[in-house]
Design an enzyme around this catalytic site. Structure first.
Site, mmCIF file in Angstrom:
data_model
loop_
_atom_site.group_PDB
_atom_site.id
_atom_site.type_symbol
_atom_site.label_atom_id
_atom_site.label_comp_id
_atom_site.label_asym_id
_atom_site.label_seq_id
_atom_site.Cartn_x
_atom_site.Cartn_y
_atom_site.Cartn_z
ATOM 1 N N GLY A 124 -33.251 7.261 27.098
ATOM 2 C CA GLY A 124 -33.976 8.048 26.195
ATOM 3 C C GLY A 124 -33.110 8.676 25.203
ATOM 4 N N GLY A 126 -31.685 11.290 23.919
ATOM 5 C CA GLY A 126 -30.968 12.533 24.552
ATOM 6 C C GLY A 126 -30.705 13.686 23.596
ATOM 7 C CE LYS A 142 -26.002 9.592 17.148
ATOM 8 N NZ LYS A 142 -25.614 8.345 16.690
ATOM 9 C CG ASP A 154 -23.787 19.049 23.577
ATOM 10 O OD1 ASP A 154 -24.137 17.947 23.489
ATOM 11 O OD2 ASP A 154 -22.464 19.479 23.441
ATOM 12 N NE ARG A 212 -33.083 3.759 20.232
ATOM 13 C CZ ARG A 212 -31.933 4.397 19.940
ATOM 14 N NH1 ARG A 212 -30.884 3.925 20.590
ATOM 15 N NH2 ARG A 212 -31.828 5.301 19.011
ATOM 16 C CG ASP A 289 -28.610 2.018 25.141
ATOM 17 O OD1 ASP A 289 -27.984 1.053 25.948
ATOM 18 O OD2 ASP A 289 -28.000 3.255 24.863
ATOM 19 C CG ASN A 290 -26.477 1.785 21.487
ATOM 20 O OD1 ASN A 290 -27.329 2.741 21.478
ATOM 21 N ND2 ASN A 290 -25.170 2.073 21.840
HETATM 22 P P1 AMP Z 1 -24.738 6.688 22.612
HETATM 23 O O1 AMP Z 1 -23.805 6.163 23.350
HETATM 24 O O2 AMP Z 1 -24.951 7.760 21.777
HETATM 25 O O3 AMP Z 1 -25.703 5.349 22.357
HETATM 26 O O4 AMP Z 1 -25.616 7.300 23.788
HETATM 27 C C1 AMP Z 1 -26.085 6.780 25.247
HETATM 28 C C2 AMP Z 1 -27.236 7.836 25.766
HETATM 29 O O5 AMP Z 1 -26.607 8.909 26.005
HETATM 30 C C3 AMP Z 1 -28.497 8.057 24.722
HETATM 31 O O6 AMP Z 1 -29.521 8.098 25.661
HETATM 32 C C4 AMP Z 1 -28.127 9.339 24.087
HETATM 33 O O7 AMP Z 1 -29.355 9.873 23.765
HETATM 34 C C5 AMP Z 1 -27.561 10.026 25.198
HETATM 35 N N1 AMP Z 1 -26.356 10.965 24.653
HETATM 36 C C6 AMP Z 1 -25.430 10.760 23.900
HETATM 37 N N2 AMP Z 1 -24.709 11.854 23.951
HETATM 38 C C7 AMP Z 1 -25.439 12.816 24.147
HETATM 39 C C8 AMP Z 1 -25.301 14.386 23.957
HETATM 40 N N3 AMP Z 1 -24.483 14.947 23.302
HETATM 41 N N4 AMP Z 1 -26.380 14.945 24.439
HETATM 42 C C9 AMP Z 1 -27.519 14.501 24.835
HETATM 43 N N5 AMP Z 1 -27.878 12.943 24.991
HETATM 44 C C10 AMP Z 1 -26.659 12.270 24.537
HETATM 45 MG MG MG Z 2 -27.358 5.023 21.516
#
Ligand code: AMP
Ligand code: MG
Length: 526
Positions: A124, A126, A142, A154, A212, A289-290
């Site tokens: 989801g 985040g 973002k 965070d 996604r 998810d990406n």
């Molecule tokens: P990413 O590697 O950026 O594609 O993130 C993978 C997952 O981790 C996704 O669900 C993001 O929303 C969550 N995520 C990554 N960094 C953070 C953060 N600083 N705070 C909250 N969720 C995060």
């Molecule tokens: Mg991501």
């Protein structure tokens, strides 16, 4: 194709993070003309059943926000003038998560995904918050604070990764590679803890949809075939395949529409992978998810552009086994498509027809990469039996000599043998390939009935001089972070927005990494 791996096997999910509704942004009014164009976007898709798709959540304001950039092209997409936008305190508040537009409810979307091959049943948004849509473009912040899907993180994004995302989104778009767009980049001195203490930034990005592959995987794994169907119908609006719309609403029409969607996603994903390979782009974290259902480059993290060529190059420091190395990308694209096919199995239930989707991907990738590389080398008309060995030997040369990928193609596009030779430690190895290439170039141009000059002009339109090299991004980041100097950022953005132009005087930014940047590492930390 076997039955899907996790159909109906809904495992219990961990509780949501207590951050639900944690945000406390005040409401602001904006001019009626903008407000009336603003819709709920994705949140409207299922009417009363929207809740399973997204979770309402307000942003959490941060202190002392200021603009670093607004992209004029992206602003235009939502009917705004960039210069006017940066004058507006309301826009600054809304695009930094400091306020919410009156009557709008931001939300976080839910999705699952295969991360490095392992299925995670719920991820989801985040740290992404969707603000709704204008002119058919969803606005997503973002780094505007935690959401129920933040788990223990965070909800923030740091300055360095936000600069990289902003610049690369706009660079990819200008290279003609489908991507989410970056509308704005807002910075704040608020502290964010990563390996060290850094500062926060918020990017607002745009896409027709942020759905996604993992969004489908989530509902499939929960056994929610009904919601999968809603999603398929929602996404189908962008997927113009020319197929006749189904006449009835029965299961047969759902299966037809799903297959239609999958074939189009296969074509888009294959084309995207071919474009990445052609540009020497490495995404770095190709988890499902990406992966955008619309075939857009999505979620810029530890991406990179190839400097000295190495087919096995791994741009993500955290990718220890090279799952997402440069040469693995086309295969990973297909593997991810396989996960999407599995997720949609319940709507089709015909393994043979689903298998054909993978054939579409393979055929489309082969066709696209061939066309891209022929255009890059200016050898569109060269007969296949001459083309294949010449191409193989070109890549062998790049690999053995570790030649700069972008500059090699650019040197050939300038018709400059010397510039090409200068990129290789072993000049002799270059000369023999160049001699064959020169013959092939003449042959192809004559078959196409174009002049040598025209051939080179066409090559310069597909071989950029400027890509966002890691060392360039690092230099821009250091200037902003350490000296509050945004001039390099602005210069580099201009170059990346017209990457095929010469831009005399800015050659420095087209150069291979200087010594200090030889071993720059980028990881998932962002
Ligand atoms: P990413 O590697 O950026 O594609 O993130 C993978 C997952 O981790 C996704 O669900 C993001 O929303 C969550 N995520 C990554 N960094 C953070 C953060 N600083 N705070 C909250 N969720 C995060
Ligand atoms: Mg991501």
């Amino acid at each position: 194709m076997n039955a899907p791996e996790f159909l109906g096997a809904a495992s219990p999910l961990p509780p949501l993070s207590p951050h639900a509704q944690a945000g406390s942004a005040p409401r602001v009014s904006i001019p009626q003309s903008i407000r009336s164009a603003w819709t709920g976007g994705f949140a409207d898709i299922a009417g009363d059943s929207a809740e399973p798709f997204c979770f309402p959540c307000d942003p959490t304001p941060i202190a002392d926000c200021q603009w670093l950039a607004v992209s004029p092209g992206a602003a235009q997409l939502i009917g705004q003038d960039a210069a006017a936008l940066v004058q507006s305190p309301e826009w600054l508040a809304v695009l930094s998560g400091g306020a919410v537009v009156d009557h709008m409810q931001p939300y976080a979307g839910v999705y699952a995904g295969h991360q490095f091959g392992v299925f995670v049943p719920r991820l989801g948004d985040g740290r992404a918050l969707n603000l709704g849509a204008i002119n058919g473009w969803e606005l997503q912040l973002k780094g505007a604070g935690p959401t129920p899907y933040a788990r223990f993180a965070d909800g923030r994004a740091v300055l360095r990764s936000s600069i990289r995302e902003f610049l690369c989104s706009e660079a990819m778009h200008s290279l003609g590679i489908p991507s989410t767009r970056a509308l704005s980049l807002i910075i704040s001195p608020s502290a964010v803890l990563r390996e060290t203490v850094e500062t926060a930034a918020v990017v607002c990005r745009l896409a027709p949809s942020f759905v996604r592959f993992g969004t489908f995987e989530y509902f499939s794994s929960r056994g929610r075939t009904d919601l999968l169907e809603v999603l398929v119908r929602h996404v189908a609006q962008w997927i113009a395949t020319g197929a006749k719309p189904p006449r009835n609403e029965g299961p047969e029409s759902v299966a037809v529409q799903t297959l239609d969607l999958l074939h189009e996603v296969a074509r888009r994903t294959a084309r995207l992978m071919a474009q990445w390979m052609g540009a020497g782009f490495m995404h770095g974290v190709m988890n499902t998810d990406n992966f955008s259902i619309l075939g857009l480059t999505l979620d810029y993290g530890p991406f990179g552009f190839m400097d000295g060529f190495d087919a096995g190059h791994i741009c993500n420091h955290s990718d220890h086994h090279g799952r997402y190395s440069y040469q693995a990308q086309p295969q990973v694209g297909m593997w991810n498509l396989g996960r999407l096919i599995n997720a949609l199995y319940p709507l089709v239930r015909d393994a043979d027809r689903l298998r054909e989707v993978l054939e579409t991907y393979k055929a489309c990738y082969a066709q696209e990469i061939d066309a891209i590389l022929r255009a890059k080398l200016g050898l569109q008309a060269l007969p296949q039996e001459e083309w294949s060995p010449l191409l193989d030997d070109f890549y062998t040369l790049l690999q053995r000599q570790h030649m700069d990928y972008t500059l090699s193609f650019r040197a050939l596009s300038n018709g400059s043998e010397q510039a090409f030779i200068d990129l290789a430690p072993d000049r002799e190895a270059c000369r023999s390939w160049l001699a064959r290439y020169g013959q092939a170039a003449k042959h192809s141009a004559s078959l196409q009935q174009i002049s040598g000059e025209e051939r080179l002009t066409r090559m310069r339109r597909v071989n950029p001089k400027y890509v966002l090299r890691n060392w360039v991004a690092e230099e821009v980041i250091r200037a902003v972070r350490d000296h509050g100097d945004s001039r390099p950022f602005e210069e580099v953005l201009k170059l990346l927005q017209a990457p095929f132009d010469e831009h005399p005087g800015y050659e420095l930014y087209a150069a291979p990494p200087p010594d200090w940047a030889e071993h720059l590492a980028v990881s998932c930390s962002s």
